[in-house]
Design an enzyme around this catalytic site. Structure first.
Site, mmCIF file in Angstrom:
data_model
loop_
_atom_site.group_PDB
_atom_site.id
_atom_site.type_symbol
_atom_site.label_atom_id
_atom_site.label_comp_id
_atom_site.label_asym_id
_atom_site.label_seq_id
_atom_site.Cartn_x
_atom_site.Cartn_y
_atom_site.Cartn_z
ATOM 1 N N TYR A 143 -14.105 6.498 -30.689
ATOM 2 C CA TYR A 143 -13.216 6.826 -31.808
ATOM 3 C C TYR A 143 -12.920 5.577 -32.631
ATOM 4 O O TYR A 143 -13.131 5.552 -33.849
ATOM 5 C CB TYR A 143 -11.925 7.421 -31.251
ATOM 6 N N LYS A 147 -14.495 4.840 -36.294
ATOM 7 C CA LYS A 147 -13.623 4.758 -37.472
ATOM 8 C C LYS A 147 -13.773 3.404 -38.164
ATOM 9 O O LYS A 147 -13.681 3.304 -39.387
ATOM 10 C CB LYS A 147 -12.166 4.981 -37.070
ATOM 11 N N PHE A 189 4.557 17.011 -24.801
ATOM 12 C CA PHE A 189 5.950 16.970 -24.339
ATOM 13 C C PHE A 189 6.695 18.246 -24.768
ATOM 14 O O PHE A 189 7.473 18.807 -23.991
ATOM 15 C CB PHE A 189 6.673 15.730 -24.877
ATOM 16 N N PRO A 272 -3.017 1.497 -26.091
ATOM 17 C CA PRO A 272 -2.291 0.428 -26.798
ATOM 18 C C PRO A 272 -0.825 0.340 -26.361
ATOM 19 O O PRO A 272 -0.165 1.363 -26.180
ATOM 20 C CB PRO A 272 -2.401 0.837 -28.269
HETATM 21 P P1 NAD Z 1 -7.554 17.629 -35.594
HETATM 22 O O1 NAD Z 1 -8.381 17.448 -34.363
HETATM 23 O O2 NAD Z 1 -6.505 18.676 -35.583
HETATM 24 O O3 NAD Z 1 -8.477 17.913 -36.857
HETATM 25 C C1 NAD Z 1 -9.780 17.444 -36.982
HETATM 26 C C2 NAD Z 1 -10.612 18.538 -37.651
HETATM 27 O O4 NAD Z 1 -11.965 18.065 -37.816
HETATM 28 C C3 NAD Z 1 -10.697 19.815 -36.810
HETATM 29 O O5 NAD Z 1 -10.499 20.934 -37.620
HETATM 30 C C4 NAD Z 1 -12.121 19.781 -36.263
HETATM 31 O O6 NAD Z 1 -12.626 21.060 -35.957
HETATM 32 C C5 NAD Z 1 -12.854 19.085 -37.387
HETATM 33 N N1 NAD Z 1 -14.110 18.441 -36.975
HETATM 34 C C6 NAD Z 1 -14.318 17.636 -35.908
HETATM 35 N N2 NAD Z 1 -15.599 17.221 -35.894
HETATM 36 C C7 NAD Z 1 -16.194 17.777 -36.983
HETATM 37 C C8 NAD Z 1 -17.515 17.726 -37.515
HETATM 38 N N3 NAD Z 1 -18.491 17.034 -36.895
HETATM 39 N N4 NAD Z 1 -17.791 18.417 -38.651
HETATM 40 C C9 NAD Z 1 -16.822 19.150 -39.259
HETATM 41 N N5 NAD Z 1 -15.566 19.244 -38.802
HETATM 42 C C10 NAD Z 1 -15.257 18.553 -37.681
HETATM 43 O O7 NAD Z 1 -6.930 16.202 -35.912
HETATM 44 P P2 NAD Z 1 -5.923 15.733 -37.070
HETATM 45 O O8 NAD Z 1 -4.755 15.150 -36.414
HETATM 46 O O9 NAD Z 1 -5.761 16.805 -38.071
HETATM 47 O O10 NAD Z 1 -6.764 14.522 -37.701
HETATM 48 C C11 NAD Z 1 -7.419 14.638 -38.956
HETATM 49 C C12 NAD Z 1 -8.010 13.296 -39.322
HETATM 50 O O11 NAD Z 1 -6.975 12.316 -39.424
HETATM 51 C C13 NAD Z 1 -9.012 12.764 -38.294
HETATM 52 O O12 NAD Z 1 -10.072 12.128 -38.972
HETATM 53 C C14 NAD Z 1 -8.207 11.757 -37.518
HETATM 54 O O13 NAD Z 1 -9.009 10.753 -36.974
HETATM 55 C C15 NAD Z 1 -7.269 11.223 -38.586
HETATM 56 N N6 NAD Z 1 -6.042 10.680 -37.979
HETATM 57 C C16 NAD Z 1 -5.055 11.505 -37.526
HETATM 58 C C17 NAD Z 1 -3.914 10.962 -36.938
HETATM 59 C C18 NAD Z 1 -2.786 11.812 -36.447
HETATM 60 O O14 NAD Z 1 -1.831 11.262 -35.893
HETATM 61 N N7 NAD Z 1 -2.761 13.109 -36.637
HETATM 62 C C19 NAD Z 1 -3.807 9.574 -36.788
HETATM 63 C C20 NAD Z 1 -4.848 8.760 -37.234
HETATM 64 C C21 NAD Z 1 -5.954 9.328 -37.845
HETATM 65 N N1 UDP Z 2 1.068 10.017 -23.459
HETATM 66 C C1 UDP Z 2 1.913 10.337 -22.409
HETATM 67 N N2 UDP Z 2 1.895 11.613 -21.938
HETATM 68 C C2 UDP Z 2 1.108 12.583 -22.468
HETATM 69 C C3 UDP Z 2 0.264 12.256 -23.548
HETATM 70 C C4 UDP Z 2 0.261 10.954 -24.010
HETATM 71 O O1 UDP Z 2 2.657 9.491 -21.897
HETATM 72 O O2 UDP Z 2 1.170 13.731 -21.971
HETATM 73 C C5 UDP Z 2 1.115 8.638 -23.979
HETATM 74 C C6 UDP Z 2 -0.243 7.969 -24.135
HETATM 75 O O3 UDP Z 2 -0.644 7.350 -22.932
HETATM 76 C C7 UDP Z 2 0.037 6.982 -25.247
HETATM 77 C C8 UDP Z 2 1.071 7.695 -26.118
HETATM 78 O O4 UDP Z 2 1.650 8.699 -25.297
HETATM 79 O O5 UDP Z 2 0.618 5.808 -24.725
HETATM 80 C C9 UDP Z 2 0.476 8.353 -27.348
HETATM 81 O O6 UDP Z 2 -0.610 9.128 -26.941
HETATM 82 P P1 UDP Z 2 -1.433 10.090 -27.909
HETATM 83 O O7 UDP Z 2 -2.543 10.684 -27.094
HETATM 84 O O8 UDP Z 2 -0.507 11.002 -28.607
HETATM 85 O O9 UDP Z 2 -2.023 9.153 -29.051
HETATM 86 P P2 UDP Z 2 -2.566 7.643 -29.136
HETATM 87 O O10 UDP Z 2 -1.577 6.963 -29.981
HETATM 88 O O11 UDP Z 2 -2.635 7.027 -27.757
HETATM 89 O O12 UDP Z 2 -3.903 7.796 -29.741
#
Ligand code: NAD
Ligand code: UDP
Length: 311
Positions: A143, A147, A189, A272
């Site tokens: 990942y 990215k 949670f 992290p």
């Molecule tokens: P999510 O898993 O709910 O959504 C990801 C979507 O991408 C899903 O609908 C999945 O089916 C689709 N997908 C995965 N692989 C694919 C592919 N090969 N082709 C087409 N579609 C595909 O996650 P999210 O939280 O909505 O995240 C969306 C984006 O934001 C991601 O790129 C993620 O890395 C980024 N992001 C999210 C967070 C967060 O906290 N939510 C944080 C950092 C980055």
């Molecule tokens: N985590 C936890 N319990 C859970 C899921 C996650 O303690 O059931 C912790 C995980 O180890 C990390 C933080 O919560 O330290 C955030 O995890 P998440 O998977 O939401 O996202 P991350 O920021 O690690 O990508």
């Protein structure tokens, strides 16, 4: 405007499609439904300016669009680690395919990058000029490095082909439309608390995260794409209010009136220790800052999960 949202059926993508459809854009949602679901966007199908296509971004896509939001990629560690090779392909091949589309059509394109590019950071809070500390061969690397490579491609398409690229680095965002079995900490949670099951803290719970409510994040993302000046970023988007994972567990238990007990489980590799966005740049360039604080956001998310899973 004709707008393509890859990953549009996922958690963030579905909220983004909602906002773009309401703004009157012609929205094409492309998703392979790996972690997303049609249910997240099915209510939009009644709008003539919304369509959905099953598509995997690791393959080229030929559509005519003015803007591309590239969100396709599983975001939860559980899901991105279950098929790590596909995760890297999604970030890297997906970026190449979507950037190729932007180059051909002249579309503006945004990459949903992540705070994970900072890895397990020594700089706190994290500023955009910090290069990060990422293990290239660990279980999170598919990942993180995927990215990071996608960011490289965005900047090279910008420099080499003058594509109007924009990169945001999203910090932990939560809210309605997260999958109940998503595996990330907030949904885990809340689900555990609602079912009075043990709350699983990984490690000692002293690691920190800064949680952003989805509406704030989507507002920031769209305002960045609406900016007329070419600004490749990267720009951090997140809520700087930082909490330990133990504090999060305690708040969720209190807000749900749950009888759940906290239990400790092993900390996953390379987890992290701290994470907090410096959002000075987002404030300056976009005039953006989060408005929804943790308690309010948690209450809205708890209401969503109660309705969905306790009905
Ligand atoms: P999510 O898993 O709910 O959504 C990801 C979507 O991408 C899903 O609908 C999945 O089916 C689709 N997908 C995965 N692989 C694919 C592919 N090969 N082709 C087409 N579609 C595909 O996650 P999210 O939280 O909505 O995240 C969306 C984006 O934001 C991601 O790129 C993620 O890395 C980024 N992001 C999210 C967070 C967060 O906290 N939510 C944080 C950092 C980055
Ligand atoms: N985590 C936890 N319990 C859970 C899921 C996650 O303690 O059931 C912790 C995980 O180890 C990390 C933080 O919560 O330290 C955030 O995890 P998440 O998977 O939401 O996202 P991350 O920021 O690690 O990508």
């Amino acid at each position: 405007m004709r707008v393509l949202v890859t990953g549009g059926a996922g958690f963030l993508g579905s909220h983004l499609c909602d906002l773009l459809v309401k703004k009157g854009h012609d929205v094409v949602c492309a998703d392979n439904f790996y972690t997303g679901s049609k249910a997240n966007v099915s209510h939009l199908l009644e709008y003539p300016n919304f369509e959905i296509i099953r598509h995997d971004v690791t393959f080229p896509l030929y559509v005519e669009v003015d803007q591309i939001y590239n969100l396709a990629c599983p975001a939860s560690p559980v899901h991105y680690q279950s098929d790590p090779v596909q995760t890297t392909k999604t970030s890297v091949h997906g970026a190449i395919n979507m950037l190729g589309l932007a180059k051909r059509t002249g579309a503006r394109i945004l990459q949903a990058s992540t705070s994970e590019v900072y890895g397990d950071p020594e700089v706190h809070p994290q500023t955009e000029d910090y290069w990060g500390r990422v293990n290239p061969i660990g279980i999170r690397s598919c990942y993180d490095e995927g990215k990071r490579c996608a960011e490289t491609l965005f900047f090279d398409y910008n420099r080499q082909y003058a594509v109007d690229t924009r990169v945001i680095r999203i910090f932990n965002t939560y809210g309605p439309n997260m999958h109940p079995q998503d595996g990330r900490v907030v949904s885990n949670f809340i689900m555990q608390a609602l079912h009075n099951e043990d709350i699983t803290i990984y490690g000692d719970g002293n690691q920190t995260r800064s949680f952003c409510y989805v509406d704030d994040l989507i507002r920031g993302m769209v305002s960045y794409m609406e900016l007329d000046s070419k600004e490749p970023g990267p720009i951090n988007l997140g809520n700087p209010n930082e909490f330990t994972i133990r504090e999060l567990a305690e708040r969720v238990i209190a807000l749900t009136n749950s009888s759940s007990k906290i239990i400790l489980k092993p900390l996953p590799e390379d987890d992290p220790k701290q994470r907090q966005p410096d959002i000075t740049l987002a404030k300056k360039i976009l005039g953006w800052e989060p408005q929804v604080q943790l308690e309010e956001g948690l209450l809205k998310t708890i209401a969503y999960f109660s309705e969905r899973t306790l009905a």
